[in-house]
Design an enzyme around this catalytic site. Structure first.
Site, short mmCIF file in Angstrom:
data_model
loop_
_atom_site.label_atom_id
_atom_site.label_comp_id
_atom_site.label_asym_id
_atom_site.label_seq_id
_atom_site.Cartn_x
_atom_site.Cartn_y
_atom_site.Cartn_z
N HIS A 93 0.85 -1.19 0.00
CA HIS A 93 0.00 0.00 0.00
C HIS A 93 0.88 1.24 0.00
O HIS A 93 1.73 1.42 0.88
CB HIS A 93 -0.93 -0.01 1.21
CG HIS A 93 -1.94 -1.12 1.18
ND1 HIS A 93 -2.29 -1.85 2.28
CD2 HIS A 93 -2.66 -1.62 0.14
CE1 HIS A 93 -3.19 -2.75 1.94
NE2 HIS A 93 -3.43 -2.63 0.65
N ARG A 111 0.82 4.47 0.62
CA ARG A 111 0.95 5.52 1.63
C ARG A 111 1.62 5.06 2.92
O ARG A 111 1.90 5.87 3.80
CB ARG A 111 -0.44 6.07 1.96
CG ARG A 111 -1.44 5.06 2.52
CD ARG A 111 -2.83 5.66 2.57
NE ARG A 111 -3.85 4.73 3.03
CZ ARG A 111 -5.14 5.02 3.07
NH1 ARG A 111 -5.56 6.20 2.65
NH2 ARG A 111 -6.02 4.14 3.51
N GLU A 112 1.89 3.77 3.03
CA GLU A 112 2.47 3.22 4.26
C GLU A 112 4.00 3.25 4.18
O GLU A 112 4.67 2.23 4.05
CB GLU A 112 1.93 1.80 4.47
CG GLU A 112 0.41 1.79 4.63
CD GLU A 112 -0.22 0.41 4.51
OE1 GLU A 112 0.53 -0.59 4.47
OE2 GLU A 112 -1.47 0.32 4.45
N ARG A 116 -5.77 -7.20 -2.14
CA ARG A 116 -7.07 -7.84 -2.34
C ARG A 116 -7.11 -8.52 -3.71
O ARG A 116 -8.17 -8.98 -4.13
CB ARG A 116 -8.22 -6.81 -2.27
CG ARG A 116 -8.33 -6.05 -0.97
CD ARG A 116 -8.79 -6.91 0.18
NE ARG A 116 -9.10 -6.12 1.36
CZ ARG A 116 -8.19 -5.70 2.24
NH1 ARG A 116 -6.91 -6.01 2.05
NH2 ARG A 116 -8.55 -5.00 3.30
N HIS A 156 3.17 -3.62 6.69
CA HIS A 156 2.12 -2.63 6.46
C HIS A 156 2.12 -1.61 7.61
O HIS A 156 2.94 -1.68 8.52
CB HIS A 156 0.75 -3.30 6.39
CG HIS A 156 0.60 -4.30 5.29
ND1 HIS A 156 -0.11 -4.04 4.13
CD2 HIS A 156 1.07 -5.57 5.16
CE1 HIS A 156 -0.07 -5.10 3.35
NE2 HIS A 156 0.64 -6.04 3.94
N GLU A 207 1.63 -5.02 11.01
CA GLU A 207 1.08 -3.66 10.96
C GLU A 207 1.93 -2.83 11.91
O GLU A 207 1.80 -2.95 13.14
CB GLU A 207 -0.39 -3.64 11.38
CG GLU A 207 -1.34 -4.33 10.41
CD GLU A 207 -1.64 -3.50 9.17
OE1 GLU A 207 -1.28 -2.31 9.16
OE2 GLU A 207 -2.25 -4.04 8.23
#
Length: 437
Positions: free
Chosen positions: A196, A198-199, A272, A324, A398
């Site tokens: 992702h 923006r991470e 996904r 993430h 995370e």
């Protein structure tokens, strides 16, 4: 200072110099991302009832908020910690609604633009491209990261081999670093960061891991054992197009950058898009949603390239680690269903020891457990796909924090975040070498 000379020609020649001089004297005159986030807010609310949750989902949909946590509005229910980024032109309406409905909320970020510029050094004149003095405590652009990879490939050929597994939708190379002492038959660990866009703390950790491995190989017995007995395939930036876009256009872009033939919205959620319960619960079929699953499994060149590589090497790859942000969690399968994996004891033991090792550094606590119960149900994830395709150790981190900074984790927190995470990864790896097949 007078910039105008006696002659008009001379004056014209000096005007650009005067303009440049004034720009240097007033660096605050220009803003990151063209000041697009000025006045935007990040607001947290936790619905106490299902009625509140329904009302919040409705107003969030109407105002087109940028959901930071959870990743989809469908996940919002009673007790769900919900962080939303709301543009300036919608923040007044959202706050008025919350106050009128007597729903408790907290403004996490009062002005997103100011926080962005305060916590980042993107607008400074530091020499970020000096490879000899590469700074691992700042965020780096895609170009800088790939230059760094090329540099390591040249200077550490005994432990590093760089190669490409394909190209992104926009034609960028998908580079991998193979790290480890060269040997024919060795088990391997896959590590990817930045699925992702923006991470940003993800790619920062991947770089940190490589740096620590190279620096401590000779002095740290555990690291020496890891690199002597395992290969590490490291992909510092999985979603190269999205990551580049998050530096140039939209700091909070999440998806890939592929085009859709029917909608103007671009991109697919690269977490996904995997062929494991694809586009089921926790994924969206609408191209404008952040959790859009894509037109078909592995539709994204980036996902297809990684899936092909993992399929080809799955006999040797024993662990899959994906990084993430944000939530401070260590997750393992399943994401798409509430069920216990066959090797639960081994995986759960590794996770328990990893989070304890992580906490021992700065006292930061991580939750751990199956992704479906610890975070939320989501289908088509890379972690579930890796596990389903024969990689027995599959984890998703995370990283920091839990919402105070969110995706804008300051550069001053890169070092502590990566230092503690490094211990967790080493713990998982050593657990793999000692106990699990």
């Amino acid at each position: 200072m007078k910039c105008l000379g006696k002659r008009r020609g001379q004056a014209a020649a000096f005007l650009p110099l005067c303009w440049l001089f004034l720009k240097i004297l007033q660096p605050g005159h220009s803003h990151l991302y063209n000041n697009r986030y000025a006045g935007d807010k990040v607001i947290r609310f936790i619905p106490k009832t299902e009625e509140e949750a329904y009302a919040l989902k409705k107003i969030s949909y109407q105002l087109k908020v940028d959901l930071w946590q959870p990743s989809s509005i469908s996940y919002v229910s009673e007790g769900t910690v919900t962080d939303v980024h709301i543009p300036q032109n919608g923040s007044r309406a959202l706050l008025a609604f919350l106050q009128e409905a007597n729903i408790q909320y907290k403004v996490l970020i009062e002005d997103l633009q100011k926080t962005l510029e305060k916590g980042s050094s993107l607008h400074t004149q530091r020499n970020r491209r000096s490879l000899s003095g590469y700074n691992y405590e700042v965020y780096h652009s895609l170009e800088e990261i790939q230059n760094w990879m090329h540099h390591l490939n040249k200077t550490h050929s005994g432990l590093i081999h760089m190669f490409s597994i394909g190209r992104s939708y926009e034609g960028r190379s998908l580079f991998i670093l193979k790290l480890g002492r060269r040997s024919r038959l060795k088990r391997a660990v896959w590590i990817d960061c930045g699925i992702h866009a923006r991470e940003w703390i993800g790619p920062a950790f991947c770089q940190w891991f490589v740096k620590e491995a190279l620096l401590t190989y000779k002095s740290d017995p555990a690291m020496r054992k890891m690199l002597n007995h395992l290969y590490f395939y490291i992909m510092p930036v999985f979603n190269v197009d999205g990551y580049h876009f998050s530096w140039t256009n939209d700091r909070f872009w999440r998806k890939t950058r592929s085009r859709n033939s029917r909608f103007r919205c671009r991109g697919v959620d690269a977490n996904r898009n995997w062929k494991v319960k694809w586009c089921d619960e926790g994924a969206s079929m609408h191209p404008c949603d952040d959790t859009y699953c894509g037109p078909f499994p592995e539709s994204e060149p980036e996902v297809k390239a990684v899936a092909n590589f993992l399929r080809k090497h799955r006999k040797h790859i024993r662990a899959y680690l994906s990084f993430h942000a944000y939530a401070q969690m260590l997750l393992y399968p399943y994401s798409y269903k509430y069920a216990t994996i066959p090797n639960f004891r081994c995986v759960e033991s590794a996770a328990y020891k990893a989070v304890n090792a992580l906490q021992s550094v700065y006292g930061v606590r991580y939750r751990y457990g199956p992704a479906s119960t610890t975070l939320y149900v989501s289908s088509g994830s890379s972690m579930d796909w890796a596990y389903k395709n024969g990689i027995p150790y599959a984890f998703a981190f995370e990283l920091r924090d839990t919402g105070y900074f969110g995706f804008l984790l300051p550069e001053m927190l890169i070092k502590p975040t990566c230092t503690e995470t490094m211990l967790a990864v080493k713990n998982i790896t050593m657990h793999l070498l000692k106990k699990c097949p």
